[in-house]
Motif scaffolding. Structure first.
Motif, PDB file in Angstrom:
ATOM      1  N   UNK A  11     -13.102  24.201   4.513  1.00 34.53           N
ATOM      2  CA  UNK A  11     -12.833  25.441   3.791  1.00 34.53           C
ATOM      3  C   UNK A  11     -13.257  25.262   2.347  1.00 34.53           C
ATOM      4  N   UNK A  12     -13.529  26.374   1.656  1.00 36.99           N
ATOM      5  CA  UNK A  12     -13.987  26.300   0.279  1.00 36.99           C
ATOM      6  C   UNK A  12     -13.400  27.453  -0.512  1.00 36.99           C
ATOM      7  N   UNK A  13     -13.211  27.213  -1.810  1.00 37.61           N
ATOM      8  CA  UNK A  13     -12.847  28.306  -2.696  1.00 37.61           C
ATOM      9  C   UNK A  13     -13.476  28.036  -4.052  1.00 37.61           C
ATOM     10  N   UNK A  14     -13.592  29.086  -4.856  1.00 37.92           N
ATOM     11  CA  UNK A  14     -14.232  28.937  -6.154  1.00 37.92           C
ATOM     12  C   UNK A  14     -13.538  29.812  -7.167  1.00 37.92           C
ATOM     13  N   UNK A  15     -13.763  29.473  -8.450  1.00 38.99           N
ATOM     14  CA  UNK A  15     -13.219  30.266  -9.552  1.00 38.99           C
ATOM     15  C   UNK A  15     -14.184  30.195 -10.713  1.00 38.99           C
ATOM     16  N   UNK A  16     -14.465  31.341 -11.339  1.00 40.69           N
ATOM     17  CA  UNK A  16     -15.366  31.387 -12.484  1.00 40.69           C
ATOM     18  C   UNK A  16     -14.574  31.188 -13.770  1.00 40.69           C
ATOM     19  N   UNK A  17     -15.253  30.645 -14.787  1.00 36.73           N
ATOM     20  CA  UNK A  17     -14.665  30.412 -16.092  1.00 36.73           C
ATOM     21  C   UNK A  17     -15.481  31.191 -17.114  1.00 36.73           C
ATOM     22  N   UNK A  18     -14.855  31.548 -18.231  1.00 34.35           N
ATOM     23  CA  UNK A  18     -15.497  32.422 -19.210  1.00 34.35           C
ATOM     24  C   UNK A  18     -16.817  31.877 -19.751  1.00 34.35           C
TER      25      UNK A  18
ATOM     26  N   UNK B  47     -19.465  28.621 -16.474  1.00 37.09           N
ATOM     27  CA  UNK B  47     -19.299  27.586 -15.463  1.00 37.09           C
ATOM     28  C   UNK B  47     -18.420  28.119 -14.335  1.00 37.09           C
ATOM     29  N   UNK B  48     -18.384  27.381 -13.264  1.00 37.93           N
ATOM     30  CA  UNK B  48     -17.499  27.749 -12.163  1.00 37.93           C
ATOM     31  C   UNK B  48     -17.005  26.492 -11.480  1.00 37.93           C
ATOM     32  N   UNK B  49     -15.865  26.599 -10.834  1.00 35.98           N
ATOM     33  CA  UNK B  49     -15.280  25.478 -10.097  1.00 35.98           C
ATOM     34  C   UNK B  49     -15.231  25.864  -8.629  1.00 35.98           C
ATOM     35  N   UNK B  50     -15.825  25.025  -7.787  1.00 37.73           N
ATOM     36  CA  UNK B  50     -15.834  25.262  -6.346  1.00 37.73           C
ATOM     37  C   UNK B  50     -15.261  24.039  -5.650  1.00 37.73           C
TER      38      UNK B  50
ATOM     39  N   UNK C 191     -11.367  16.052  -0.595  1.00 39.52           N
ATOM     40  CA  UNK C 191     -11.750  17.270  -1.286  1.00 39.52           C
ATOM     41  C   UNK C 191     -13.015  17.038  -2.095  1.00 39.52           C
ATOM     42  N   UNK C 192     -13.892  18.008  -2.062  1.00 41.19           N
ATOM     43  CA  UNK C 192     -15.166  17.954  -2.767  1.00 41.19           C
ATOM     44  C   UNK C 192     -15.142  19.032  -3.836  1.00 41.19           C
ATOM     45  N   UNK C 193     -15.327  18.626  -5.074  1.00 39.07           N
ATOM     46  CA  UNK C 193     -15.192  19.530  -6.210  1.00 39.07           C
ATOM     47  C   UNK C 193     -16.528  19.618  -6.947  1.00 39.07           C
ATOM     48  N   UNK C 194     -17.022  20.829  -7.140  1.00 43.22           N
ATOM     49  CA  UNK C 194     -18.250  21.057  -7.901  1.00 43.22           C
ATOM     50  C   UNK C 194     -17.908  21.874  -9.140  1.00 43.22           C
ATOM     51  N   UNK C 195     -18.064  21.273 -10.295  1.00 43.09           N
ATOM     52  CA  UNK C 195     -17.929  21.982 -11.564  1.00 43.09           C
ATOM     53  C   UNK C 195     -19.343  22.374 -11.983  1.00 43.09           C
ATOM     54  N   UNK C 196     -19.706  23.623 -11.714  1.00 45.28           N
ATOM     55  CA  UNK C 196     -21.085  24.066 -11.910  1.00 45.28           C
ATOM     56  C   UNK C 196     -21.333  24.399 -13.377  1.00 45.28           C
TER      57      UNK C 196
END
Length: 434
Positions: free
Chosen positions: A1-8, A11-14, A23-28
């Motif tokens: 499963x995956x979820x994401x959140x955008x930052x102002x 960048x975004x965190x997925x 857990x696999x974390x991508x700080x885009x």
């Protein structure tokens, strides 16, 4: 499963979770040409007993000494052929392994770190050499009054709880740890439920997740490495060190843990000792010249928190310092000035922004959030909580912590009777239950 959140900031965190709980974390960070990749494992000195204190730190050193397919020279060469840096660190609540290089190589970094983390062979000859290096590091640590004071301080805070154990470990443990001890420890602690594979940069979650599945998908799921929260005990102690010319003093109180309302206490530490115009620095160093170094911090962990005031000074100034610092603390429990609160809030805001410019710092915070809270906190959440704390809230935080059991440690050149006089100074202002 995956979820994401955008930052102002764009960048975004997925986050994705493998079947075994990794857990696999991508700080885009779309415009970053480089990427930081780390493997965070929920194990450190907090998860040790006195019998094995230091094993997490030794294992972190030994992980780079060879795997089933690569010796330590090949590990270093493989990283440097990609222009990458490779490193690691151990803390009380986690161990982490890092690589940093081109963003396009991030999935390869996951694979290379996976080999280091999972396939260490811990050669006996390498263990003997590394043991010697760590023992030298420990000797240097033992000679340092600052480090000694902190170890004694933690002992008086937490007693026999593992939170009191030093990350660097105990000499008798380091001298006797075997290859089998290391293999057994990794087998117990390094499981899917306790691992986060994290990357920051122009990275893609799908590619990272595929690399993580190949590297870590066969790990047993295990269960979270949970530890009962410590009880803050309090107490005063000193350790004299021959050859030392100064005294280092660490004074502190318990504050709420990460999942509890702790932002007023964090703000209180900034009010008290953040910057040269803070009351601690202005009174102790600038106006009275009592100490050449002093600081105040709020350290917040998953299980507990510590409000810490520390200073280094000539031994003959210790009594004067304790009289002054306890007077300042008591005054802040009565009132916090609006201007001081404004300064502290702005300093914390700038610190947050500076941290946001450091991908590795953001990555570590996000990964530890996942391990401790099961989610990644939005930076706005922290900012809003700090903004919501009023002067009365911060003054109340001072009053609350001063009612808690105080812990105080001195190390270095300590004059006779210093602890008794410290106890009297604290009792005179009804600080710490004395």
């Amino acid at each position: 499963m995956a979820h994401s959140a955008a930052v102002d900031d764009g960048s975004s965190v997925e986050v994705a979770t493998l079947a075994n709980g990794v857990r696999v974390l991508a700080l885009r960070l779309p415009h970053a040409p480089t990427a930081s990749v780390s493997i965070f494992v929920r194990t450190g000195s907090l998860h040790e007993s006195r019998r094995i204190n230091g094993i997490s730190h030794v294992e972190e050193h030994m992980a780079f000494k060879g795997t089933h397919t690569r010796d330590c020279q090949q590990i270093n060469l493989d990283a440097e052929l990609l222009g990458a840096e490779v490193n690691a660190h151990t803390d009380k609540d986690h161990t982490a392994y890092h690589m940093r290089g081109l963003a396009a190589d991030a999935p390869r970094f996951v694979s290379m770190l996976g080999d280091i983390v999972r396939n260490g062979t811990y050669p006996e000859a390498e263990l003997a050499r590394e043991r010697s290096v760590i023992l030298q590091e420990l000797s240097e640590d033992d000679d340092d009054p600052v480090s000694t004071a902190y170890k004694l301080f933690d002992h008086h805070c937490f007693g026999s709880h593992p939170m009191a154990l030093p990350v660097i470990g105990a000499r008798r443990v380091i001298e006797t740890l075997s290859r089998d001890d290391l293999l057994g420890y990794v087998g117990r602690q390094y499981t899917g439920a306790n691992m986060v594979v994290a990357a920051a940069g122009d990275v893609r979650l799908e590619e990272l997740a595929a690399a993580a599945e190949a590297a870590f998908g066969s790990l047993p799921a295990g269960t979270p490495n949970l530890v009962a929260p410590p009880r803050h005990i309090g107490g005063l102690g000193a350790r004299r060190q021959s050859g030392a010319s100064q005294t280092h003093v660490v004074l502190g109180f318990p504050i709420p843990a990460l999942a509890e309302p702790h932002h007023a206490a964090v703000l209180a530490a900034a009010v008290f000792g953040e910057g040269m115009s803070s009351p601690l620095m202005d009174e102790i160093r600038e106006r009275r010249g009592i100490a050449y170094y002093c600081s105040c911090s709020a350290d917040v962990y998953e299980h507990c928190g510590q409000f810490i005031v520390e200073a280094s000074m000539a031994p003959e100034r210790v009594d004067e310092y304790l009289e002054a610092v306890t007077t300042l603390l008591a005054a802040h429990a009565q009132q916090v000035q609006a201007l001081s609160l404004q300064r502290a809030r702005k300093q914390l805001t700038v610190r947050e922004l500076l941290d946001a410019e450091r991908p590795q710092r953001r990555l570590e915070r996000a990964a530890l959030d996942l391990l401790s809270l099961g989610r990644v906190r939005d930076p706005r959440e922290r900012a809003d909580a700090l903004d919501a704390a009023s002067a009365a809230d911060v003054s109340g935080a001072f009053a609350t912590l001063l009612r808690q059991p105080v812990a105080l440690a001195m190390a270095g050149r300590v004059k006779p009777g210093a602890i008794d006089r410290a106890r009297e100074a604290l009792a005179a202002r009804q600080i710490g239950g004395l």
